[in-house]
Design a protein around this motif. Structure first.
Motif, short mmCIF file in Angstrom:
data_model
loop_
_atom_site.label_atom_id
_atom_site.label_comp_id
_atom_site.label_asym_id
_atom_site.label_seq_id
_atom_site.Cartn_x
_atom_site.Cartn_y
_atom_site.Cartn_z
N LEU A 37 0.83 -1.21 0.00
CA LEU A 37 0.00 0.00 0.00
C LEU A 37 0.87 1.25 0.00
N VAL A 38 1.95 1.22 0.79
CA VAL A 38 2.85 2.37 0.84
C VAL A 38 3.46 2.60 -0.54
N GLN A 39 3.96 1.52 -1.15
CA GLN A 39 4.60 1.65 -2.47
C GLN A 39 3.63 2.20 -3.51
N LEU A 40 2.43 1.65 -3.52
CA LEU A 40 1.46 2.06 -4.54
C LEU A 40 1.01 3.51 -4.30
N SER A 41 0.91 3.85 -3.04
CA SER A 41 0.53 5.21 -2.67
C SER A 41 1.57 6.21 -3.16
N ARG A 42 2.84 5.87 -2.89
CA ARG A 42 3.94 6.76 -3.31
C ARG A 42 3.96 6.91 -4.83
N ALA A 43 3.70 5.81 -5.51
CA ALA A 43 3.74 5.82 -6.98
C ALA A 43 2.43 6.39 -7.56
N LYS A 44 1.51 6.78 -6.67
CA LYS A 44 0.18 7.28 -7.09
C LYS A 44 -0.49 6.29 -8.05
N GLU A 45 -0.34 5.02 -7.74
CA GLU A 45 -0.86 3.96 -8.59
C GLU A 45 -2.27 3.58 -8.13
N GLY A 65 -4.43 -0.89 -13.48
CA GLY A 65 -3.86 -0.53 -12.18
C GLY A 65 -3.31 -1.80 -11.56
N THR A 66 -3.19 -1.80 -10.22
CA THR A 66 -2.64 -2.98 -9.54
C THR A 66 -3.73 -3.69 -8.76
N VAL A 67 -3.83 -4.98 -8.96
CA VAL A 67 -4.74 -5.81 -8.15
C VAL A 67 -3.91 -6.45 -7.05
N ILE A 68 -4.36 -6.26 -5.81
CA ILE A 68 -3.67 -6.88 -4.65
C ILE A 68 -4.51 -8.08 -4.23
N LEU A 69 -3.97 -9.27 -4.44
CA LEU A 69 -4.71 -10.48 -4.06
C LEU A 69 -4.40 -10.81 -2.60
N THR A 136 -13.83 -6.76 16.08
CA THR A 136 -12.85 -5.75 15.66
C THR A 136 -12.46 -5.98 14.20
N VAL A 137 -11.92 -4.93 13.58
CA VAL A 137 -11.36 -5.05 12.23
C VAL A 137 -9.98 -4.41 12.24
N GLU A 138 -9.00 -5.14 11.66
CA GLU A 138 -7.67 -4.53 11.48
C GLU A 138 -7.63 -3.94 10.08
N TYR A 139 -7.31 -2.67 10.03
CA TYR A 139 -7.39 -1.94 8.78
C TYR A 139 -6.06 -1.24 8.52
N ILE A 140 -5.57 -1.35 7.28
CA ILE A 140 -4.31 -0.67 6.92
C ILE A 140 -4.67 0.51 6.02
N ASP A 141 -4.21 1.69 6.39
CA ASP A 141 -4.55 2.84 5.54
C ASP A 141 -3.54 2.96 4.39
N ARG A 142 -3.73 3.95 3.54
CA ARG A 142 -2.90 4.12 2.33
C ARG A 142 -1.44 4.37 2.66
N GLU A 143 -1.22 4.87 3.88
CA GLU A 143 0.17 5.14 4.29
C GLU A 143 0.78 3.92 4.96
N GLY A 144 0.06 2.82 5.01
CA GLY A 144 0.59 1.58 5.56
C GLY A 144 0.42 1.45 7.06
N GLU A 167 -9.75 4.14 1.60
CA GLU A 167 -8.83 3.77 0.51
C GLU A 167 -7.84 2.67 0.84
N GLY A 168 -7.82 2.19 2.07
CA GLY A 168 -6.85 1.18 2.44
C GLY A 168 -7.38 -0.23 2.26
N ALA A 169 -6.99 -1.14 3.17
CA ALA A 169 -7.39 -2.53 3.02
C ALA A 169 -7.68 -3.15 4.38
N ILE A 170 -8.59 -4.09 4.39
CA ILE A 170 -8.91 -4.84 5.60
C ILE A 170 -7.88 -5.97 5.70
#
Ligand SMILES: Cc1cc2nc3c(=O)[nH]c(=O)nc-3n(C[C@H](O)[C@H](O)[C@H](O)COP(=O)(O)OP(=O)(O)OC[C@H]3O[C@@H](n4cnc5c(N)ncnc54)[C@H](O)[C@@H]3O)c2cc1C
Length: 289
Positions: A37-45, A65-69, A136-144, A167-170
């Motif tokens: 997420l950090v890499q894609l965010s930095r690359a504005k991907e 774009g990029t699919v994250i499986l 609870t849910v663990e969530y990662i934001d765009r900044e990782g 914009e992040g991921a569960i």
């Protein structure tokens, strides 16, 4: 972690439809997900997170774009709860919980997605939804950065969660369960009923439309006499009218044409506008929303 190029998305959805992803990456740990997420965010991907693709309709051209499986599948059972990675099979979780005589996730056993997809969609069946059992849910934001969201922080509605607007991921979730010696029997009955009434052996993505307030979308479509209607390789299931099956090499275009035809017909005959449940993922960002 390797960024793969031109991966065929039809291999990763239950519809077996979709062109290639410009980039594709498989994540197996929370740390990997965060790094990506950090890499894609930095690359504005542009990216999207994919679970089992059981509620996803990719474009015939694919995804620019990029699919994250998500393959984060760690699991930890507690006395009356379970903490599980977002890539874990939601159906398997439902079966395993019931076998352990833990009640609450029996409904999950017929929903062929991941835990992340189920939380994102607030998946539900038989009168229960994710929101009823989530702790609870663990969530990662765009900044990782990881956030541990408590039940009270979470917002859900019918087949919707607050994650649709984030914009992040569960990355993982904890479910609160309760002891019941009936759990296994209940889970089996739910699954048997679903197997008899829904097309589990064909290529589909479950219910295409949301149930309008006070109505069943499947019943409305059936009452309009639309079962078996076909456009190209896409057919309205004879078993359950809210399922569209890919009977051969259906394209996304054909599925969408059939969906529009259903919406027009139901609107003309009943005045009710059917809303989509399936997530249509456009090729280009400019087509989003
Ligand atoms: C035969 C069949 C029966 C079904 N029955 C039901 C049912 O009874 N009830 C029901 O609610 N649904 C049902 N579904 C639909 C589907 O299984 C659910 O919506 C499921 O929760 C989707 O999970 P998934 O992992 O496949 O999500 P995907 O299709 O992979 O993704 C769906 C959406 O969630 C997002 N997403 C997925 N994982 C994450 C993540 N980790 N972080 C952030 N976003 C994420 C994706 O970006 C996408 O927008 C059925 C489908 C089939 C094929």
């Amino acid at each position: 972690m390797k960024l793969l190029k031109d991966v065929l998305l039809s291999e990763y959805t239950t519809y077996k439809i979709g062109g290639v992803a410009k980039q594709f990456v498989v994540v197996s740990t929370v740390e990997e997900l965060s790094q990506v997420l950090v890499q894609l965010s930095r690359a504005k991907e542009r990216y999207m997170v994919l679970g089992k693709g059981s509620n996803t309709l990719f474009d015939d051209r694919g995804f620019n774009g990029t699919v994250i499986l998500n393959k984060i599948v760690d699991i930890e059972w507690q006395e009356e709860s379970v903490r599980v990675g977002a890539g874990y099979s939601f159906a398997l979780l439902g079966v395993q919980a019931s076998r352990k005589e833990l009640s609450g996730l029996e409904f999950a056993s017929g929903i062929p997605g991941t835990v992340g997809g189920a939380v994102y969609m607030n998946a539900g069946a038989n009168g229960l939804e994710v929101k009823d059992v989530i702790a609870t849910v663990e969530y990662i934001d765009r900044e990782g950065k990881t956030h541990l969201l408590q039940r009270n922080d979470l917002k859900f509605a019918y087949r919707w969660s607050m994650f649709h607007e984030m914009e992040g991921a569960i990355a993982g979730a904890t479910f609160q369960l309760s002891r019941s010696s009936q759990a296994k029997q209940k889970q089996k009955e739910i699954l048997d009923y679903r197997m008899a009434t829904q097309p589990y052996k064909t290529k589909n993505c479950g219910c295409v439309f949301r149930n309008p307030e006070g109505h069943s979308a499947g019943r409305l479509i059936d009452e309009c006499g639309l079962k078996n209607t076909t456009i190209g390789g896409a057919t309205i299931s004879p078993l359950h009218a809210n399922f569209i099956e890919n009977r051969g090499n259906a394209t996304a275009k054909e599925i969408i044409e059939l969906m529009s035809f259903i919406q027009r017909t139901v609107k003309e005959r009943t005045g009710i506008q059917l809303e989509e449940e399936v997530r249509k993922i456009p090729f280009e960002e400019s087509q989003d929303g």
